[in-house]
Design a protein around this motif. Structure first.
Motif, short mmCIF file in Angstrom:
data_model
loop_
_atom_site.label_atom_id
_atom_site.label_comp_id
_atom_site.label_asym_id
_atom_site.label_seq_id
_atom_site.Cartn_x
_atom_site.Cartn_y
_atom_site.Cartn_z
N ALA A 158 0.89 -1.29 -0.06
CA ALA A 158 -0.27 0.00 -0.08
C ALA A 158 0.81 1.18 0.21
O ALA A 158 0.27 2.22 -0.64
N ASP A 159 2.06 1.20 0.59
CA ASP A 159 2.88 2.49 0.74
C ASP A 159 3.95 2.26 -0.18
O ASP A 159 4.94 3.03 0.05
N THR A 160 4.26 1.49 -1.14
CA THR A 160 5.26 1.42 -1.99
C THR A 160 5.23 2.41 -3.15
O THR A 160 3.84 2.61 -3.63
N ILE A 161 6.21 3.10 -3.34
CA ILE A 161 6.33 4.26 -4.51
C ILE A 161 6.10 3.38 -6.01
O ILE A 161 7.14 2.72 -6.09
N LEU A 162 5.06 3.74 -6.27
CA LEU A 162 4.82 2.99 -7.65
C LEU A 162 5.80 3.31 -8.83
O LEU A 162 6.20 2.45 -9.61
N SER A 163 6.48 4.55 -8.95
CA SER A 163 7.52 4.83 -9.89
C SER A 163 8.71 3.84 -9.68
O SER A 163 9.36 3.42 -10.42
N GLU A 164 8.83 3.24 -8.30
CA GLU A 164 10.16 2.39 -8.16
C GLU A 164 9.85 1.03 -8.20
O GLU A 164 10.71 0.16 -8.55
#
Length: 92
Positions: A32-38
């Motif tokens: 849920a808190d993963t940075i999507l660009s990463e």
């Protein structure tokens, strides 16, 4: 119309993100808190995600919510969708 529960919005949003990742050949389930660009989403992917979210939730995302911060993580997207859905009824 009752507001969807946060898990429903979150689960549907996660499904959309996973679909875009799968199209790119990325087999990863972001938290849920993963940075999507990463995890591999490009700016073009985020535009496609925005369009998919508008279709999935039958909303129009106003310019005030069209920022990279709104699409940073699954959590920020879920909060943005909930905010837009809350104001969409008033604007209609």
């Amino acid at each position: 119309m009752p507001e969807s529960s946060p898990p429903d919005v979150a689960a549907r949003t996660a499904s959309l993100v996973q679909g875009i990742l799968a199209q790119k050949g990325i087999d990863r389930t972001p938290e849920a808190d993963t940075i999507l660009s990463e995890v591999g989403l490009t700016s073009l992917d985020l535009v496609n995600l925005m369009l998919a979210i508008e279709a999935e939730f039958d909303i129009t995302i106003p310019a005030s919510h069209l920022s990279p911060q709104s699409f940073r993580t699954l959590n920020t997207i879920t909060e943005m969708v909930r905010a837009v859905r809350g104001t969409a009824t008033l604007a209609a």
